[in-house]
Design a protein around this motif. Sequence first.
Motif, mmCIF file in Angstrom:
data_model
loop_
_atom_site.group_PDB
_atom_site.id
_atom_site.type_symbol
_atom_site.label_atom_id
_atom_site.label_comp_id
_atom_site.label_asym_id
_atom_site.label_seq_id
_atom_site.Cartn_x
_atom_site.Cartn_y
_atom_site.Cartn_z
ATOM 1 N N CYS A 109 7.586 16.587 -12.427
ATOM 2 C CA CYS A 109 7.078 17.432 -11.352
ATOM 3 C C CYS A 109 7.545 18.872 -11.568
ATOM 4 N N LYS A 110 6.946 19.793 -10.856
ATOM 5 C CA LYS A 110 7.252 21.214 -11.018
ATOM 6 C C LYS A 110 8.722 21.494 -10.773
ATOM 7 N N ARG A 111 9.310 20.844 -9.794
ATOM 8 C CA ARG A 111 10.713 21.084 -9.482
ATOM 9 C C ARG A 111 11.610 20.661 -10.640
ATOM 10 N N CYS A 112 11.231 19.618 -11.352
ATOM 11 C CA CYS A 112 12.059 19.127 -12.458
ATOM 12 C C CYS A 112 11.938 19.997 -13.707
ATOM 13 N N VAL A 113 10.781 20.584 -13.948
ATOM 14 C CA VAL A 113 10.572 21.302 -15.202
ATOM 15 C C VAL A 113 10.660 22.814 -15.068
ATOM 16 N N GLN A 114 10.620 23.343 -13.823
ATOM 17 C CA GLN A 114 10.575 24.788 -13.683
ATOM 18 C C GLN A 114 11.671 25.387 -12.807
ATOM 19 N N LYS B 220 23.126 26.740 -18.141
ATOM 20 C CA LYS B 220 22.240 25.595 -18.307
ATOM 21 C C LYS B 220 22.755 24.462 -17.422
ATOM 22 N N PRO B 221 22.164 24.257 -16.254
ATOM 23 C CA PRO B 221 22.682 23.267 -15.301
ATOM 24 C C PRO B 221 22.751 21.846 -15.850
ATOM 25 N N SER B 222 21.886 21.497 -16.789
ATOM 26 C CA SER B 222 21.887 20.135 -17.326
ATOM 27 C C SER B 222 23.096 19.858 -18.214
ATOM 28 N N ASN B 223 23.852 20.901 -18.563
ATOM 29 C CA ASN B 223 25.030 20.735 -19.425
ATOM 30 C C ASN B 223 26.246 21.356 -18.748
ATOM 31 N N VAL C 108 16.422 14.001 -1.977
ATOM 32 C CA VAL C 108 16.076 15.161 -2.802
ATOM 33 C C VAL C 108 17.209 16.161 -2.939
ATOM 34 N N MET C 109 18.269 16.017 -2.153
ATOM 35 C CA MET C 109 19.391 16.953 -2.231
ATOM 36 C C MET C 109 20.280 16.580 -3.414
ATOM 37 N N ALA C 110 19.792 16.891 -4.620
ATOM 38 C CA ALA C 110 20.525 16.633 -5.860
ATOM 39 C C ALA C 110 19.891 17.470 -6.957
ATOM 40 N N PRO C 111 20.662 17.879 -7.962
ATOM 41 C CA PRO C 111 20.105 18.647 -9.077
ATOM 42 C C PRO C 111 19.211 17.774 -9.957
ATOM 43 N N THR C 112 18.452 18.416 -10.829
ATOM 44 C CA THR C 112 17.459 17.711 -11.642
ATOM 45 C C THR C 112 18.071 16.599 -12.472
ATOM 46 N N GLU C 113 19.182 16.882 -13.140
ATOM 47 C CA GLU C 113 19.784 15.877 -14.026
ATOM 48 C C GLU C 113 20.148 14.614 -13.265
ATOM 49 N N ALA C 114 20.694 14.754 -12.064
ATOM 50 C CA ALA C 114 21.068 13.592 -11.257
ATOM 51 C C ALA C 114 19.839 12.836 -10.782
ATOM 52 N N ARG C 115 18.803 13.564 -10.372
ATOM 53 C CA ARG C 115 17.568 12.901 -9.929
ATOM 54 C C ARG C 115 16.921 12.137 -11.078
ATOM 55 N N ARG D 45 0.818 -1.215 0.000
ATOM 56 C CA ARG D 45 0.000 0.000 0.000
ATOM 57 C C ARG D 45 0.854 1.269 0.000
ATOM 58 N N VAL D 46 1.988 1.235 0.665
ATOM 59 C CA VAL D 46 2.905 2.371 0.562
ATOM 60 C C VAL D 46 3.318 2.554 -0.899
ATOM 61 N N ALA D 47 3.407 1.433 -1.631
ATOM 62 C CA ALA D 47 3.812 1.478 -3.039
ATOM 63 C C ALA D 47 2.815 2.223 -3.915
ATOM 64 N N MET D 48 1.619 2.499 -3.417
ATOM 65 C CA MET D 48 0.618 3.234 -4.199
ATOM 66 C C MET D 48 0.933 4.725 -4.288
ATOM 67 N N PHE D 49 1.772 5.245 -3.405
ATOM 68 C CA PHE D 49 2.117 6.667 -3.424
ATOM 69 C C PHE D 49 3.131 6.937 -4.525
ATOM 70 N N ASN D 50 2.829 7.892 -5.389
ATOM 71 C CA ASN D 50 3.734 8.247 -6.470
ATOM 72 C C ASN D 50 4.864 9.152 -5.980
ATOM 73 N N HIS D 51 5.879 9.270 -6.837
ATOM 74 C CA HIS D 51 7.056 10.081 -6.524
ATOM 75 C C HIS D 51 6.845 11.543 -6.900
ATOM 76 N N ASN D 52 7.456 12.434 -6.123
ATOM 77 C CA ASN D 52 7.578 13.840 -6.465
ATOM 78 C C ASN D 52 8.886 14.335 -5.863
ATOM 79 N N CYS D 53 9.618 15.154 -6.600
ATOM 80 C CA CYS D 53 10.900 15.660 -6.102
ATOM 81 C C CYS D 53 10.731 16.731 -5.029
ATOM 82 N N HIS D 54 9.510 17.219 -4.856
ATOM 83 C CA HIS D 54 9.175 18.114 -3.750
ATOM 84 C C HIS D 54 7.898 17.563 -3.113
ATOM 85 N N PRO D 55 8.007 16.447 -2.387
ATOM 86 C CA PRO D 55 6.817 15.727 -1.916
ATOM 87 C C PRO D 55 6.101 16.463 -0.791
#
Length: 499
Positions: free
Chosen positions: A273-278, A304-307, A252-259, A210-220
Motif C-alpha cells: 500500500c502507499k503507506r508502506c512504500v512511500q 532509514k527507519p527499516s534499519n 495501524v499505530m506501528a512503523p512499516t517494518e513492524a506492520r 463476507r467480511v473476509a472479502m475485504f483486503n488489507h490496507n495500512c491506511h484503510p
Amino acid sequence: MAEVSEKVELFSDEKRGRGVRATTFIEPETVLLVENPYILTLEEDYRRNRCNYCCKEREKLRACGGCNFVYYCDRQCQASNYSDHQYECKYLKSSGPECDIWIRTRTLLMALQKHLKMQKKRSRNVPTHNAQGFPLTPEVLYMKKYAPPSDEIPSPMPDMDRLWEFVKAKDLPITKDLFKKFQGILNANMFSVEDSHARCKIIGEGLYTRVAMFNHNCHPNCVFISNGREISVTSIRPISPGEECTISYLKVMAPTEARQRKLKKWYDFDCDCKRCVQDIEEDRLMYAIKCPQMNCRGSVLPWKPSNILNGRYLACDACHFDINETEVPDNIRQTEMEVEGFLSRKKNYDYQGQLLEECGPVLARLDAVYQPYHWRVYQVVKKAFKVALKLDQAETALLYGIRCQVALRNHLEVCVTLLGTNLWEVGQLQAQLGMNLEAVRTLREALPIMEIAYSGQHAVNVQAQALLATLTSTVKDALATPDNSHKGVYTQGSNVEEE
C-alpha cells in the motif's frame, strides 16, 4: 444473515486477488456490510459467563445438557445455536467440561462438519455466491482469486473421531486435505468478536465469510466493528466509484517494518500500500528520539527507519547536532533490546500488578531517550493502560490513557479511530473520578469520531451519548470557559509536553 450494500461489488485482478470495490460514490459513515458469523467460538475465559449464541454476559446461564461445556441464556438461544453446536457437542462431552481445547480447533470441528453436511444436501446447481459475488459458504475463501463455483468432487468425510484425538494429543498427524483446507480458511479469515459494552474486549473469534472479502490496507478507508456476534463494515472516508474498499487486519499505530513483519507472519503476504512504500517521513516520526544537547527541544530522526538498530541518523531538526559519532546510537540499541524483552514477556508474571509495576521503570528509561510519540513509548503506555483498566485502577489508567493520546494525535491521519476509542475510555475514567467537566470535553471530541466508526445505534455510541447528556447537565456553567488542554499536542518534530 448478511446484508451487503448495493454500493459495493466483489472483483478480482492479478495483483490484488479478490477484493471489494465501490460501484458508486460512498460517503463516510456508510454501512457497507452487516454479517453474523458462519461459526463463532467463545474464548475459554468467557464460555461460563456468556451465552454461547448471543455472547451476552449473564449472572445465570444454563449449561448444554449434552456436553455441559457451553452455556446459554435460555432455550431460545440454545435452539438458535443448535445448527452449529450439534457438530461439536458429542466431542466436548467425551472429554468432559474441563477439557483443554483450543478455540481454533473447536471452530475447525464445527466448520468441517457443517460444511460436509451442507455438501450432502446441496445440489451442484445451487449457487455458492450471491449476485455481487460474495460467498455464501466458507470453502471458497481458501481460493486465492475470485472464481465461479467449480465442479470438483467434495473431499471425502474425514474420520472425526481421529480428528478429535488430534485435538487432545496435539501431535497426531492428520493428512486429510479438507482438514488442511479449513485450517487455511481459519488462519486467514477469522475475526475477533468483542464485547459491545464500554471498554471493548475480545471474547471470542468468528468466521465471517463476507467480511473476509475485504483486503488489507495500512491506511484503510473502511473499518470493521464487532457488536457482539455481529460485525459491520463502515466507510470512514469518501470512496470514489471503482476504488477498492479496504480494512486493516492489524493495529495501524506501528512503523512499516513492524506492520510488514506481522502481516507476513499472520497472513503470509507483503503489503504494498502507499503507506508502506512511500510514507518514510511518518516512519521516521514513529522512531523520533530526543536531541541529547542540553536545552534543545528538537528531534533526531533515523535516516532509514527499516534499519533502526544499525543505521545512521539525520541531524537534529532544531540545533543540527549530529549524534552519529556519539554514544547515543549505542544507547538506542540497548534501549530497543530492553523494551523488546519487556514486551515479549506477556505471560511470565505471577500477577497482573507485577506487569504494571514494571511499566514505570521501563517508561522512565524510554522517556530519557525517546520522544513521547515514539511508537515504543506508545506500546508500553498502551500496555500499562490496559492492565490498569483490568485491575480497576482508575487514576493510574487515566494517566496512561492520556499519555496514549500524544502518539495518536501526532499520527492522527491513520490513527483517528484509535483516538476515538481512547477518548471514550478516558472520558469514562474522568467521569468515574468525578472530573465531570474534563469528561464532557473529552466525550465531545470522541463522539464525532465514534459515530463514523461505530455505525448506527451501536451500544458504544448509545452509552457515550447517554453519559455525555448526563454529565453536560451538571457542568453547564463551566462549559462556557474555552478548553486549551490540547494546545501544542499536534506539533511534530519537537518535544511534546505530556498532558
